[in-house]
Design a protein around this motif. Sequence first.
Motif, mmCIF file in Angstrom:
data_model
loop_
_atom_site.group_PDB
_atom_site.id
_atom_site.type_symbol
_atom_site.label_atom_id
_atom_site.label_comp_id
_atom_site.label_asym_id
_atom_site.label_seq_id
_atom_site.Cartn_x
_atom_site.Cartn_y
_atom_site.Cartn_z
ATOM 1 N N UNK A 1 -3.735 -12.974 5.743
ATOM 2 C CA UNK A 1 -2.705 -11.934 5.774
ATOM 3 C C UNK A 1 -2.928 -10.912 4.653
ATOM 4 N N UNK A 2 -3.042 -9.621 4.980
ATOM 5 C CA UNK A 2 -3.076 -8.594 3.931
ATOM 6 C C UNK A 2 -1.711 -8.508 3.259
ATOM 7 N N UNK A 3 -1.700 -8.309 1.950
ATOM 8 C CA UNK A 3 -0.446 -8.383 1.182
ATOM 9 C C UNK A 3 -0.142 -7.067 0.486
ATOM 10 N N UNK A 4 1.118 -6.634 0.630
ATOM 11 C CA UNK A 4 1.635 -5.474 -0.091
ATOM 12 C C UNK A 4 2.602 -5.964 -1.156
ATOM 13 N N UNK A 5 2.375 -5.574 -2.409
ATOM 14 C CA UNK A 5 3.277 -5.930 -3.503
ATOM 15 C C UNK A 5 4.055 -4.675 -3.890
ATOM 16 N N UNK A 6 5.378 -4.717 -3.697
ATOM 17 C CA UNK A 6 6.227 -3.565 -3.989
ATOM 18 C C UNK A 6 6.679 -3.599 -5.446
ATOM 19 N N UNK A 7 6.594 -2.446 -6.097
ATOM 20 C CA UNK A 7 6.955 -2.345 -7.511
ATOM 21 C C UNK A 7 8.048 -1.291 -7.658
ATOM 22 N N UNK A 8 9.212 -1.740 -8.100
ATOM 23 C CA UNK A 8 10.355 -0.834 -8.209
ATOM 24 C C UNK A 8 10.295 0.010 -9.488
ATOM 25 N N UNK A 9 11.188 0.963 -9.573
ATOM 26 C CA UNK A 9 11.169 1.916 -10.672
ATOM 27 C C UNK A 9 12.155 1.630 -11.788
ATOM 28 N N UNK A 10 12.389 2.624 -12.594
ATOM 29 C CA UNK A 10 13.258 2.594 -13.771
ATOM 30 C C UNK A 10 14.661 2.108 -13.389
ATOM 31 N N UNK A 11 15.125 1.056 -14.058
ATOM 32 C CA UNK A 11 16.418 0.389 -13.842
ATOM 33 C C UNK A 11 16.659 0.080 -12.362
#
Length: 265
Positions: free
Chosen positions: A28-38
């Motif tokens: 499975x290809x994986x996407x890692x989501x990275x959120x922003x400031x606060x």
Amino acid sequence: MQKNITIRSGENNLSGALHLPEYREEAIPLLIFIHGFVGSKVGEHRLFVKAARYFIERGYGVFRFDFSGCGESDGDYADVTLTNQLKEVQDVVDYLSSIRGIDKQQISLVGHSMGGAVASLTAASDSRIKQLILWSPVGTPYEDITGILGPKAVHEISRQGSHDYHGFMISQNFLKDLKRHQPIEAIRSFMGPVHIVHAKEDEQISREHTRRYVNSLNKRLNGERVIEQYIEQADHTFSSYSFENELFDKSLTWLERNSVKEFAL
């Protein structure tokens, strides 16, 4: 399938959610989501939750998580720095890389806003990251974040050492650390494919940053040429179903085109 996962990073437990497609025989290809400031792994108007459901329906795995001091993770925002967040992303990638069934040759970071800067800095130094997607990315962390905070808050931080920003304590150490990082310059070290989508009417982060990212990336000797894309009338968080759908569709089209190239090679 969604599974709640806790990942240890330093003294903190990071809260995450792993989404995997139900039926897929190959890795499975994986996407890692990275959120922003606060921000958080949910995202404003549940942007990351909706994105996770969109991509798993199309065969991708998705991991979204809260940095320390955010969402359901341990810690307090008073102790947050960009340098610490980079270490936390490394610990997240370490953990996810050990999961059976994940295609380690197709690990992508998807960063929104400040998460775009974190993703860029990570990709520049971690060869495990194969692809990078940036949504309205921060380009100059110190200038962008102090612009959001406003001069009164910045002055208070310089005099008193901290400022209460909507319930998040922003420290002087946080601002000083931001000055250490220049993601637009750093990203030139990443040789993998990059996709950038910016909100055309972004009220927080200048779309000029996307042009600068593209210019920096296109100076790479061996990297694939990058062309920026924009979503007309969209605000910084893509806060409508039409903006979200266009954002997801543009990202998926790019991912599928890139995976075809990988297969052809």
